[in-house]
Design a protein around this motif. Structure first.
Motif, PDB file in Angstrom:
ATOM      1  N   GLY A 285       0.810  -1.212   0.000  1.00 48.25           N
ATOM      2  CA  GLY A 285       0.000   0.000   0.000  1.00 48.25           C
ATOM      3  C   GLY A 285       0.840   1.257   0.000  1.00 48.25           C
ATOM      4  O   GLY A 285       0.504   2.244  -0.675  1.00 48.25           O
ATOM      5  N   PHE A 286       1.959   1.244   0.720  1.00 48.87           N
ATOM      6  CA  PHE A 286       2.815   2.423   0.794  1.00 48.87           C
ATOM      7  C   PHE A 286       3.430   2.743  -0.565  1.00 48.87           C
ATOM      8  O   PHE A 286       3.454   3.892  -1.004  1.00 48.87           O
ATOM      9  CB  PHE A 286       3.921   2.208   1.827  1.00 48.87           C
ATOM     10  CG  PHE A 286       4.759   3.421   2.080  1.00 48.87           C
ATOM     11  CD1 PHE A 286       4.288   4.446   2.873  1.00 48.87           C
ATOM     12  CD2 PHE A 286       6.023   3.537   1.520  1.00 48.87           C
ATOM     13  CE1 PHE A 286       5.061   5.574   3.114  1.00 48.87           C
ATOM     14  CE2 PHE A 286       6.803   4.652   1.756  1.00 48.87           C
ATOM     15  CZ  PHE A 286       6.322   5.680   2.555  1.00 48.87           C
ATOM     16  N   GLY A 287       3.937   1.718  -1.247  1.00 49.67           N
ATOM     17  CA  GLY A 287       4.520   1.940  -2.567  1.00 49.67           C
ATOM     18  C   GLY A 287       3.512   2.474  -3.558  1.00 49.67           C
ATOM     19  O   GLY A 287       3.803   3.397  -4.330  1.00 49.67           O
ATOM     20  N   ALA A 288       2.307   1.919  -3.525  1.00 45.35           N
ATOM     21  CA  ALA A 288       1.262   2.383  -4.430  1.00 45.35           C
ATOM     22  C   ALA A 288       0.870   3.818  -4.121  1.00 45.35           C
ATOM     23  O   ALA A 288       0.638   4.627  -5.035  1.00 45.35           O
ATOM     24  CB  ALA A 288       0.040   1.464  -4.327  1.00 45.35           C
ATOM     25  N   PHE A 289       0.800   4.164  -2.837  1.00 44.21           N
ATOM     26  CA  PHE A 289       0.375   5.515  -2.472  1.00 44.21           C
ATOM     27  C   PHE A 289       1.335   6.572  -3.006  1.00 44.21           C
ATOM     28  O   PHE A 289       0.911   7.602  -3.550  1.00 44.21           O
ATOM     29  CB  PHE A 289       0.273   5.655  -0.954  1.00 44.21           C
ATOM     30  CG  PHE A 289      -0.117   7.043  -0.518  1.00 44.21           C
ATOM     31  CD1 PHE A 289      -1.446   7.420  -0.493  1.00 44.21           C
ATOM     32  CD2 PHE A 289       0.850   7.975  -0.153  1.00 44.21           C
ATOM     33  CE1 PHE A 289      -1.810   8.701  -0.114  1.00 44.21           C
ATOM     34  CE2 PHE A 289       0.494   9.250   0.223  1.00 44.21           C
ATOM     35  CZ  PHE A 289      -0.843   9.623   0.251  1.00 44.21           C
ATOM     36  N   MET A 290       2.634   6.349  -2.871  1.00 48.30           N
ATOM     37  CA  MET A 290       3.597   7.349  -3.330  1.00 48.30           C
ATOM     38  C   MET A 290       3.501   7.549  -4.837  1.00 48.30           C
ATOM     39  O   MET A 290       3.587   8.668  -5.348  1.00 48.30           O
ATOM     40  CB  MET A 290       5.021   6.925  -2.943  1.00 48.30           C
ATOM     41  CG  MET A 290       5.236   6.746  -1.450  1.00 48.30           C
ATOM     42  SD  MET A 290       4.708   8.165  -0.460  1.00 48.30           S
ATOM     43  CE  MET A 290       5.741   9.442  -1.146  1.00 48.30           C
TER      44      MET A 290
ATOM     45  N   VAL B 145      -6.582   4.504  -3.054  1.00 46.48           N
ATOM     46  CA  VAL B 145      -6.259   4.895  -1.681  1.00 46.48           C
ATOM     47  C   VAL B 145      -7.276   4.288  -0.711  1.00 46.48           C
ATOM     48  O   VAL B 145      -6.938   3.972   0.439  1.00 46.48           O
ATOM     49  CB  VAL B 145      -6.196   6.428  -1.555  1.00 46.48           C
ATOM     50  CG1 VAL B 145      -5.920   6.852  -0.116  1.00 46.48           C
ATOM     51  CG2 VAL B 145      -5.101   6.978  -2.462  1.00 46.48           C
ATOM     52  N   GLY B 146      -8.505   4.078  -1.168  1.00 48.24           N
ATOM     53  CA  GLY B 146      -9.474   3.364  -0.339  1.00 48.24           C
ATOM     54  C   GLY B 146      -9.030   1.942  -0.051  1.00 48.24           C
ATOM     55  O   GLY B 146      -9.222   1.429   1.066  1.00 48.24           O
ATOM     56  N   ILE B 147      -8.435   1.287  -1.038  1.00 43.98           N
ATOM     57  CA  ILE B 147      -7.894  -0.063  -0.822  1.00 43.98           C
ATOM     58  C   ILE B 147      -6.776  -0.024   0.209  1.00 43.98           C
ATOM     59  O   ILE B 147      -6.699  -0.871   1.114  1.00 43.98           O
ATOM     60  CB  ILE B 147      -7.392  -0.653  -2.148  1.00 43.98           C
ATOM     61  CG1 ILE B 147      -8.571  -0.943  -3.083  1.00 43.98           C
ATOM     62  CG2 ILE B 147      -6.591  -1.940  -1.901  1.00 43.98           C
ATOM     63  CD1 ILE B 147      -8.165  -1.374  -4.472  1.00 43.98           C
ATOM     64  N   GLN B 148      -5.896   0.968   0.112  1.00 45.40           N
ATOM     65  CA  GLN B 148      -4.821   1.082   1.096  1.00 45.40           C
ATOM     66  C   GLN B 148      -5.380   1.333   2.488  1.00 45.40           C
ATOM     67  O   GLN B 148      -4.881   0.778   3.474  1.00 45.40           O
ATOM     68  CB  GLN B 148      -3.849   2.199   0.721  1.00 45.40           C
ATOM     69  CG  GLN B 148      -2.606   2.190   1.611  1.00 45.40           C
ATOM     70  CD  GLN B 148      -1.813   3.473   1.555  1.00 45.40           C
ATOM     71  OE1 GLN B 148      -2.238   4.453   0.921  1.00 45.40           O
ATOM     72  NE2 GLN B 148      -0.664   3.499   2.206  1.00 45.40           N
ATOM     73  N   ALA B 149      -6.407   2.181   2.603  1.00 42.67           N
ATOM     74  CA  ALA B 149      -7.036   2.417   3.904  1.00 42.67           C
ATOM     75  C   ALA B 149      -7.619   1.122   4.462  1.00 42.67           C
ATOM     76  O   ALA B 149      -7.531   0.849   5.667  1.00 42.67           O
ATOM     77  CB  ALA B 149      -8.119   3.483   3.779  1.00 42.67           C
ATOM     78  N   GLY B 150      -8.208   0.299   3.572  1.00 39.83           N
ATOM     79  CA  GLY B 150      -8.713  -0.999   4.004  1.00 39.83           C
ATOM     80  C   GLY B 150      -7.595  -1.899   4.514  1.00 39.83           C
ATOM     81  O   GLY B 150      -7.758  -2.597   5.525  1.00 39.83           O
TER      82      GLY B 150
END
Length: 491
Positions: free
Chosen positions: A305-310, A461-466
């Motif tokens: 999730g962190f890599g995708a967010f950046m 980002v919703g997926i990362q929050a999940g």
């Protein structure tokens, strides 16, 4: 030499052997710690600094989209594939020696990237740069494990976690600054050349201030295991990275289908190697340790999730909100500041709350991401970067606490004689998951943003929050056991 299964009973038995014997590690000074952290900072920085420069590289080297993606993926795949080998070589040849070899290689390949005359040369140099980084970075955690004790070790690991997070976040800020400066008309080249003076300084200082250490029982390189692990990572990440740009040709599906086959073969080979009495690349008994296994299970979705967010945030700010590369870097600054602040507090908080800090950190990360989703959802397309700051700050602070606790949880169960292997496995999971996040969730974002970038941001980002919510629920709720440091010191 017979294999020894690393169970809790084995570890307790190690601590009772030769009660009067205690090996004193060489002293690691503050300057030595900084030099080692530089070796961790540069490879992590280089993974993300290139993202903001891809459009400029395209315009100057006339690269195709797949070749541009290889500039990122080639480095990440080579890095992830070679990390465990780098840790094993450090155990055998000496960690300071491998640190210096890796720093020299990283400096030379950074220079080659900076002067690359074509996209093909740049991709080749990036692959070599990834291999050099993999020789360099595992020696950092392994040296901390071998030369520090107690609170000093905990502080050093906390600084390592902070360094990694800051490097990832500041990569895009520094990339934007250098691109906007366009020093002497050099365009994107300084994003690589900036590594050269720091690499030279680190190389000169390492011989003087980094103590020597190696495993008392170094193991040979596990060639079959290394080859199968490399095949599993490459066949997973390359199709995910290149497939969308090429509209998913048949070969990409065929290659992707072989990834689980190679992964299953890797597990089988490693189990057989340990049963035969040799030391495999990733000892299954090491992964079976509760702290290591649980920590690695948490690490995969966190770093994915962190890599995708950046990746997603940079594209959203530049392409969706129409800021330049420097604006994109400045927008992420609240997260960087909060991450650094939280990292300074993580060691003390972990001593007090133990693994419960994992759940607290992931919950704060989820809260911050929900704040970002709310702002983007309500204010798009007229989103002020100031309005994004609170959500970024809360998410960054939570990530720093979760990451600091995560590193301590995983490394707490690694005996000193396996320090290089343990750190190599951990950073392999980190880099592989970051690359997988960019390849999977990043690809999903690009696909959705072709229709609606606001929706793409909300979904990814919703997926990362999940993920963050699930991590908070799955994290252990107990204090850390203090006996591990005693066991490691007595081994």
């Amino acid at each position: 030499m017979t294999a020894q299964t690393l169970t809790a009973d084995n570890l307790r038995s190690i601590s009772t052997r030769r009660p009067g014997h205690r090996r004193e590690p060489q002293r690691l000074t503050s300057l030595g710690t900084l030099v080692l952290l530089l070796g961790a900072f540069l490879p992590m920085l280089d993974f993300f600094i290139v993202n903001v420069a891809l459009p400029t590289i395209d315009s100057t080297l006339h690269a195709s989209t797949p070749m541009l993606e290889l500039v990122v993926a080639g480095y990440g795949v080579a890095f992830a594939v070679s990390l465990v080998v780098g840790g094993r070589l450090g155990d055998a040849m000496g960690r300071r020696r491998m640190f210096m070899i890796g720093m020299l290689g990283f400096t030379l390949t950074s220079l080659l990237c900076g002067i690359a005359p074509s996209i093909g040369v740049l991709v080749a140099a990036r692959i070599l740069q990834g291999v050099s980084a993999a020789m360099l970075q595992p020696q950092v955690l392994a040296t901390f494990q071998a030369t520090l004790e107690g609170q000093a070790r905990s502080r050093a690991i906390g600084m390592y976690a902070a360094t990694g997070g800051i490097a990832v976040v500041l990569g895009q800020l520094l990339g934007g600054v250098l691109l906007n400066a366009d020093l002497a008309g050099s365009s994107w080249r300084p994003i690589f050349l900036v590594n050269v003076p720091f690499g030279i300084a680190g190389l000169l200082l390492a011989r003087r201030v980094v103590p020597t250490s190696r495993s008392p029982h170094p193991a040979a390189v596990d060639i079959p295991g290394t080859a199968l692990l490399a095949a599993a990572i490459v066949t997973l990440l390359v199709p995910l990275t290149e497939g969308p740009a090429l509209h998913w040709p048949v070969w990409s599906w065929l290659v992707l289908a072989t990834a689980p086959v190679f992964a299953a073969a890797f597990v089988t080979v490693e189990r057989r190697a340990e049963r035969r009495g040799t030391t495999p690349l990733v000892p299954p008994s090491l992964v079976r340790l509760a702290t290591v296994r649980h920590g690695l299970v948490l690490a995969v979705p966190f770093f994915l999730g962190f890599g995708a967010f950046m990746f997603v945030f940079a594209l959203t700010v530049q392409d969706g909100l129409h800021h330049d590369a420097l604006g994109s870097g400045l927008a992420i600054t609240p997260m960087a500041v909060a991450f650094f602040t939280g990292s300074l507090l993580a060691a003390r908080l972990y001593e007090r709350f133990g693994t419960r800090l994992l759940a607290a950190g992931f919950a704060l990360q989820a809260l911050g991401l929900v704040g970002l989703l709310t702002v983007i959802g309500d204010q798009w397309p007229h989103v002020s970067l100031v309005a994004l700051a609170p959500g970024l700050a809360v998410a960054g602070f939570g990530q720093s606490l979760g990451l600091g606790a995560l590193f301590r949880t995983v490394l707490a169960g690694v005996p000193q004689r396996l320090a290089g292997i343990g750190s190599g496995v951990l950073v392999t999971v980190q880099q592989g998951s970051v690359a997988l996040g960019v390849a999977s969730l990043g690809t999903l974002f690009v696909s959705l943003s072709a229709h609606n970038m606001r929706t793409a941001f909300l979904v990814v980002v919703g997926i990362q929050a999940g993920f963050a919510v699930l991590l908070a629920l799955a994290s252990p709720r107990r204090a850390a056991a203090p006996s591990v440091d005693v066991v490691v010191e007595a081994a």
